[in-house]
Design an enzyme around this catalytic site. Structure first.
Site, PDB file in Angstrom:
ATOM      1  N   ASP A 176      39.568  -2.010  89.944  1.00  0.00           N
ATOM      2  CA  ASP A 176      38.949  -3.335  90.078  1.00  0.00           C
ATOM      3  C   ASP A 176      39.685  -4.361  89.225  1.00  0.00           C
ATOM      4  OD1 ASP A 176      36.757  -2.506  91.766  1.00  0.00           O
ATOM      5  OD2 ASP A 176      35.900  -1.533  90.010  1.00  0.00           O
TER       6      ASP A 176
ATOM      7  N   ASP B 250      44.620   1.021  87.149  1.00  0.00           N
ATOM      8  CA  ASP B 250      43.225   0.629  87.174  1.00  0.00           C
ATOM      9  C   ASP B 250      42.939   0.183  88.614  1.00  0.00           C
ATOM     10  OD1 ASP B 250      40.644  -0.462  86.198  1.00  0.00           O
ATOM     11  OD2 ASP B 250      41.601  -2.384  86.580  1.00  0.00           O
TER      12      ASP B 250
END
Length: 226
Positions: A14, A12
């Protein structure tokens, strides 16, 4: 030539690789202000980071109609890009400690492929990769433009398809419950990180949770050894 099987490590973005909360909160405030709505609480905004914008806006503005949600989505995108144009990625979305070093160390291993599965748009991810000089780092890049929102496993299933890697040879690393539930739905081991936007207790679907990037190599070895 390495005799080790190919592995895929999917990140991922953020809250996992970069801390973009100031950027996210600023763009959200601008979008809601333009719509004449009160900005949601910081905890509420960070709690939905990782979801696609068309999914998270109705959560943040449940009383607004569909047209308002669409305007909020566009307003957020415009504000996000405007903020980014004023600041470098290193300022607006700095790496968490050890993130770049970990990416470079994994990338240097010929049997390890790196990927991204993010709620960001294609445009947003491209800008981040360019801003941090990560061109060529990720062989598969799954973004919100082309998939249903996390925790649907669609992003991860496409990453496996693109790379030809089996689910048992892949790991998903993320900071939210959406990342870990997505990984579980795809049959991929999920490694949660404690420094992101969801508290540790929300990461119950993870195989394990780490407190620093320095812990990741040994965790990967343990998962693949098993």
């Amino acid at each position: 030539m390495s005799d080790k099987p190919l592995r895929l490590v999917i990140f991922d973005v953020d809250g996992t690789l970069v801390d973009s909360q100031a950027h996210i909160l600023g763009a959200m405030h601008a979008a809601f202000a333009d719509e004449g709505l009160e900005t949601p609480q910081r905890s509420d905004v960070l709690g939905v980071v990782g979801l696609s914008l068309d999914v998270l806006m109705p959560r943040l503005a449940p009383d607004a109609d569909q047209a308002a949600h669409a305007r909020l989505v566009q307003g957020y995108k415009d504000a996000y890009m405007a903020i980014r144009a004023e600041q470098t990625s290193a300022v607006s979305s700095p790496f968490y400690p050890g993130a770049r070093e970990t990416l470079e160390a994994l990338h240097a291993q010929p049997e390890v492929l790196l990927g991204v599965a993010t709620g960001k748009s294609r445009r947003g991810l491209d800008k981040l990769i360019e801003g941090h000089g990560l061109e060529g780092m990720f062989v598969t890049q799954q973004v919100a433009d082309f998939h249903p929102s996390k925790p649907s496993p669609a992003m991860l299933l496409e990453a496996l398809k693109e790379t030809g890697i089996e689910a048992s040879d892949a790991v998903m690393i993320g900071d939210t419950s959406f990342d870990m539930e997505m990984a579980r739905a795809a049959g991929i081991a999920g490694v949660g990180v404690s420094w992101g936007y969801h508290p540790r207790e929300n990461l119950s679907a993870a195989r394990t949770v780490i407190d620093s990037f320095q812990a990741l190599p040994s965790v990967l070895d343990e998962i693949w050894k098993g």
